[in-house]
Design a protein around this motif. Structure first.
Motif, PDB file in Angstrom:
ATOM      1  N   GLY A 293       0.831  -1.204   0.000  1.00  0.00           N
ATOM      2  CA  GLY A 293       0.000   0.000   0.000  1.00  0.00           C
ATOM      3  C   GLY A 293       0.865   1.253   0.000  1.00  0.00           C
ATOM      4  N   THR A 294       0.200   2.400  -0.066  1.00  0.00           N
ATOM      5  CA  THR A 294       0.931   3.650  -0.274  1.00  0.00           C
ATOM      6  C   THR A 294       0.485   4.768   0.671  1.00  0.00           C
ATOM      7  OG1 THR A 294      -0.624   3.942  -2.103  1.00  0.00           O
ATOM      8  CG2 THR A 294       1.600   3.312  -2.684  1.00  0.00           C
ATOM      9  N   ILE A 295      -0.200   4.400   1.741  1.00  0.00           N
ATOM     10  CA  ILE A 295      -0.698   5.418   2.676  1.00  0.00           C
ATOM     11  C   ILE A 295       0.194   5.449   3.919  1.00  0.00           C
ATOM     12  CG2 ILE A 295      -2.632   6.058   4.169  1.00  0.00           C
ATOM     13  CD1 ILE A 295      -4.454   4.521   2.159  1.00  0.00           C
ATOM     14  N   ARG A 296       0.604   6.621   4.316  1.00  0.00           N
ATOM     15  CA  ARG A 296       1.342   6.789   5.567  1.00  0.00           C
ATOM     16  C   ARG A 296       0.608   7.815   6.415  1.00  0.00           C
ATOM     17  NH1 ARG A 296       6.116   3.703   7.075  1.00  0.00           N
ATOM     18  NH2 ARG A 296       7.178   3.169   5.133  1.00  0.00           N
ATOM     19  N   LEU A 297      -0.118   7.353   7.412  1.00  0.00           N
ATOM     20  CA  LEU A 297      -0.763   8.285   8.342  1.00  0.00           C
ATOM     21  C   LEU A 297       0.224   8.608   9.464  1.00  0.00           C
ATOM     22  CD1 LEU A 297      -4.274   6.575   8.608  1.00  0.00           C
ATOM     23  CD2 LEU A 297      -3.590   8.476   7.135  1.00  0.00           C
ATOM     24  N   TRP A 298       0.281   9.893   9.838  1.00  0.00           N
ATOM     25  CA  TRP A 298       1.179  10.291  10.919  1.00  0.00           C
ATOM     26  C   TRP A 298       0.364  10.841  12.080  1.00  0.00           C
ATOM     27  CZ3 TRP A 298       6.344   9.364  11.112  1.00  0.00           C
ATOM     28  CH2 TRP A 298       6.956   8.960   9.915  1.00  0.00           C
ATOM     29  N   PRO A 299       0.793  10.557  13.308  1.00  0.00           N
ATOM     30  CA  PRO A 299       0.107  11.142  14.464  1.00  0.00           C
ATOM     31  C   PRO A 299       0.106  12.660  14.352  1.00  0.00           C
ATOM     32  CG  PRO A 299       1.782   9.546  15.153  1.00  0.00           C
ATOM     33  CD  PRO A 299       1.960   9.750  13.673  1.00  0.00           C
ATOM     34  N   GLY A 300      -0.958  13.278  14.810  1.00  0.00           N
ATOM     35  CA  GLY A 300      -1.007  14.736  14.817  1.00  0.00           C
ATOM     36  C   GLY A 300      -1.786  15.313  13.645  1.00  0.00           C
ATOM     37  N   TYR A 301      -2.112  14.475  12.681  1.00  0.00           N
ATOM     38  CA  TYR A 301      -2.930  14.940  11.550  1.00  0.00           C
ATOM     39  C   TYR A 301      -4.272  14.232  11.649  1.00  0.00           C
ATOM     40  CZ  TYR A 301       1.536  16.698   9.937  1.00  0.00           C
ATOM     41  OH  TYR A 301       2.744  17.364   9.859  1.00  0.00           O
ATOM     42  N   ASP A 302      -5.271  14.958  12.143  1.00  0.00           N
ATOM     43  CA  ASP A 302      -6.526  14.311  12.510  1.00  0.00           C
ATOM     44  C   ASP A 302      -7.695  14.840  11.694  1.00  0.00           C
ATOM     45  OD1 ASP A 302      -5.157  12.887  14.529  1.00  0.00           O
ATOM     46  OD2 ASP A 302      -5.323  14.631  15.858  1.00  0.00           O
ATOM     47  N   GLY A 303      -8.879  14.346  12.024  1.00  0.00           N
ATOM     48  CA  GLY A 303     -10.113  14.831  11.407  1.00  0.00           C
ATOM     49  C   GLY A 303     -10.070  14.608   9.911  1.00  0.00           C
ATOM     50  N   ASP A 304     -10.587  15.584   9.170  1.00  0.00           N
ATOM     51  CA  ASP A 304     -10.681  15.340   7.737  1.00  0.00           C
ATOM     52  C   ASP A 304      -9.337  15.457   7.021  1.00  0.00           C
ATOM     53  OD1 ASP A 304     -10.502  18.072   7.632  1.00  0.00           O
ATOM     54  OD2 ASP A 304     -12.543  18.389   6.896  1.00  0.00           O
ATOM     55  N   LEU A 305      -8.264  15.848   7.750  1.00  0.00           N
ATOM     56  CA  LEU A 305      -6.930  15.736   7.151  1.00  0.00           C
ATOM     57  C   LEU A 305      -6.602  14.273   6.819  1.00  0.00           C
ATOM     58  CD1 LEU A 305      -4.691  18.186   9.262  1.00  0.00           C
ATOM     59  CD2 LEU A 305      -5.772  18.586   7.034  1.00  0.00           C
ATOM     60  N   VAL A 306      -7.184  13.354   7.599  1.00  0.00           N
ATOM     61  CA  VAL A 306      -6.969  11.931   7.294  1.00  0.00           C
ATOM     62  C   VAL A 306      -7.613  11.581   5.956  1.00  0.00           C
ATOM     63  CG1 VAL A 306      -7.444   9.567   8.038  1.00  0.00           C
ATOM     64  CG2 VAL A 306      -6.747  11.300   9.719  1.00  0.00           C
ATOM     65  N   LEU A 307      -8.814  12.071   5.753  1.00  0.00           N
ATOM     66  CA  LEU A 307      -9.478  11.820   4.466  1.00  0.00           C
ATOM     67  C   LEU A 307      -8.667  12.418   3.314  1.00  0.00           C
ATOM     68  CD1 LEU A 307     -11.913  10.813   2.803  1.00  0.00           C
ATOM     69  CD2 LEU A 307     -12.896  13.098   3.116  1.00  0.00           C
ATOM     70  N   GLU A 308      -8.175  13.630   3.512  1.00  0.00           N
ATOM     71  CA  GLU A 308      -7.371  14.262   2.459  1.00  0.00           C
ATOM     72  C   GLU A 308      -6.152  13.391   2.129  1.00  0.00           C
ATOM     73  OE1 GLU A 308      -5.850  18.145   3.494  1.00  0.00           O
ATOM     74  OE2 GLU A 308      -5.516  18.699   1.405  1.00  0.00           O
ATOM     75  N   LYS A 309      -5.487  12.908   3.161  1.00  0.00           N
ATOM     76  CA  LYS A 309      -4.318  12.035   2.955  1.00  0.00           C
ATOM     77  C   LYS A 309      -4.730  10.769   2.202  1.00  0.00           C
ATOM     78  CE  LYS A 309      -0.668  11.809   5.187  1.00  0.00           C
ATOM     79  NZ  LYS A 309       0.781  12.063   4.952  1.00  0.00           N
TER      80      LYS A 309
END
Lengths: 440, 440
Positions: free
Chosen positions: B402-418
């Motif tokens: 896969g190609t998704i890297r979620l980082w702590p500190g980026y929450d809410g709809d920033l996750v959807l954007e990522k």
């Protein structure tokens, strides 16, 4: 697959040794020496004793990414909807400031290098942060993980333009830090052309004249490449003219920063004479079409630049550009070139809507993504000619979770076009850098 | 994962029930009836007895693709560099003509449906070919494989505009064939809202007036949706005006083809009054930003259309658009909107370069990719509200390859954007349509 140094390999695939010309090869014999350098590439060579790749695999040169803000990987695809000033002050500078923490730096940089290699990017030109320790850490990680890399400590010393909590303390500090990184990288054990230092003023607006002059002298004296931004936006272009009385490119040249094989990002607002100046200095442009859509207010006149003879490659511009893959960047380079040609607003008459004659095709985009980028940097990679280091990817079109569907009847470079438009990470079976296997 | 009909499920993720508004939910309780319809969606419901997804999985509504030329999947990402006329006559029409061969049709259509579902596209509006047998085969395959689909036999009967080896023999034949497909699909056993017929004149230039009038009457009489192209390019826009004395949208309406929940592709050259006419008829637009860069000569004024109240969704336009994924289409919708706003040619003064105030953000793009497309079609999917059918994808951000890297500190709809900027096929763990598991 395995390391390929010192071996003979039977390969099929594509490369583009010169601008606009794609060469397909089928069952060619490629021979590497013990340092990973190509010493033979024979389309009809003797395959006796050759290593054979799995059926259907195709090899391409590894991709070259000419513009990466390495620390910003943590916020890739984040807050692209906010104004630039907010993007910088609320998101980007605070994130970069966190790289004083080496544990955080190691986590982000490790993920970045792993992911770029898995996406086939074998060479990258990295902006790090202002911090010397995190910058040398990035160099260590690139060497250990095997990404060919050019790395610079970011310099930003002008208190009028940079936040107090994230800037160089002085021009002297900035220059000393840059010198320390150059010395560190040039002395790294085992670094045989894999990692290179780069003098890295963020851009003219973030640096004092004293600092820019000092960096120019350092680059000239040490023969170190320079990277920066050039004429990225109306704001930057105009700011430099007002402050220096010259164009951004002229200012960079006059500060001594345009040493051979330096690369400047964006250049959307470069004039023809700016391009000629860069050509005269053997400097190149990192074309970042995805980022330009968000932050530049214009499309880089790529075809005009290439026709003049300017060296150009592609840049993801993570995270001003929102995606990590050079193939999506290549697709956008093609689409943006057509939008520049045709224009965008149907309310304007067709003949006045676009610039005309600006389109490039997938052959040019593929060249830019491979040999074009490498040539701008003056590195012996990006094609499979004798004398080049073997940086390559193997694509398995039938990989599980992959996204490529080849159909009978579509042959020759139509296969390459299909690969560029439909590849995804799962299709990249193996990645070699310097003849060593790094992925797969 | 498994079929979810009749179950209670504990879910986290995102949806956008209305334009521009993203709702995040965490451990919400979703309840489905035995037909796959959502009967409860409680952000803080009682999770007792609920099916629990693996840790970290996020669900989104399945994507809706409002414009697919299904037969062209074999040439996806092919010959995008040749002129339109050559693209049509050398590549596209000969390919479509091959769908008289049902074995070939089955191979291409099966691959297309499998791949679209794997990419998370749970609803598609398909142009088939002129052939009735291959069109009903496509309907059979969509029902068997579980893609919610709207399918039309392509109509092109004007001998002046269509090649002799690939066209309807007459207006009567074209109308009779369309009627046969409508009757076939409406009578398919087990078809409970999964597959719908669509009256499908290719576009006004390819059809005679008699044919268009007959198709309009058929659509009105049978209450069948219509799909076609509208004002895709300067050529098409001008051609229809010269031939009919009206705009393309006016002509379509006057031929009776603008029945409720019909969808017309592109619309890059629609005027404000054209849009108002479409709104009055409850017709929508399939916005195809990737294809438009190659073939339209302009960017669809998306934001203006949305502000007027026009229903819009996204279309891949395979293979005039070169990629299959709706998330890359969504990314291009955002980028193109900014390029329309700012303009493209730096040689033009900034204030005259673009149209201004045209940008959309990822929230709007996500809405268009899900509920917006479904609303245009009048289908009860695209969000997780009670009354909707459960068409959804589960994303595993940590999936292998896969190609998704979620980082702590980026929450809410920033996750959807990522997610929207970094997802790839390997991250799509499971796809459900109508509450039934179809992928993963």
């Amino acid at each position: 697959m395995k390391d390929l140094r010192g071996q003979k390999i039977l390969v099929s695939g594509f490369h583009a040794p010169t601008l606009g010309v794609v060469e397909a090869f089928e069952d060619a014999v490629l021979t590497l020496d013990d340092a990973g350098r190509i010493v033979g590439f024979e389309p009809d060579g003797d395959p006796t004793g050759a290593t054979i790749l799995p059926t259907g695999w195709l090899i391409l040169p590894g991709f070259v990414d000419l513009h990466v803000h390495a620390p910003q990987y943590a916020q890739l695809g984040t807050a692209l909807d906010v104004p630039l000033e907010d993007w910088l002050q609320t998101y980007t500078f605070p994130l970069e400031a966190r790289f004083s923490d080496l544990d955080f730096a190691k986590a982000v940089y490790s993920a970045l290098i792993d992911d770029m290699l898995a996406l086939g990017t074998t060479t990258a030109l990295h902006f790090a942060t202002v911090h010397v320790p995190a910058t040398t850490l990035l160099a260590d990680l690139c060497l250990a993980k095997g990404q060919r890399a050019l790395i610079g400590k970011v310099v930003m010393d002008d208190p009028d333009q940079c936040p107090p909590e994230y800037r160089d303390a002085s021009a002297e500090d900035a220059i000393a830090g840059t010198r320390a990184v150059i010395e560190y990288i040039n002395a790294m054990p085992g670094n045989d052309g894999m990692v290179h230092p780069v003098v890295t003023p963020r851009f003219v607006p973030s640096c004092t004249d004293a600092c820019l002059s000092g960096l120019g002298a350092l680059a000239q004296k040490t023969g170190t490449r320079v990277q920066s931004h050039v004429s990225e936006s109306d704001w930057e272009h105009d700011y430099v003219r007002v402050r220096t009385g010259r164009s951004d490119a002229e200012a960079l040249a006059d500060f001594g920063l345009m040493v051979p094989h330096s690369v400047f990002a964006h250049g959307t607002h470069l004039s023809g004479s700016d391009m000629d100046l860069m050509i005269a200095h053997q400097a190149g442009v990192a074309h970042c079409p995805l980022s330009n859509a968000y932050f530049s207010g214009a499309v880089f006149p790529l075809r005009a630049a290439l026709e003049r003879g300017l060296n150009v490659g592609l840049g993801s511009d993570m995270s001003g550009g929102p995606v990590a893959s050079i193939w999506e960047t290549a697709r956008m380079a093609i689409a943006a070139s057509r939008m520049l040609e045709s224009g965008v607003d149907a309310a304007v008459a067709p003949e006045a809507r676009g610039r005309g004659a600006a389109r490039i095709d997938f052959r040019t985009a593929f060249y830019l993504a491979t040999r074009g980028g490498a040539k701008a940097l003056g590195l012996p990679v990006g094609s499979f000619e004798p004398g080049m280091k073997f940086d390559a990817i193997a694509i398995d079109p039938k990989a599980a979770k992959g996204t490529i569907r080849l159909w009978p009847g579509y042959d020759g470079d139509l296969v390459l076009e299909k690969l560029l438009y439909s590849i995804s990470r799962a299709n990249i079976a193996t990645v070699w850098v310097d003849g060593l296997r790094r992925v797969g």
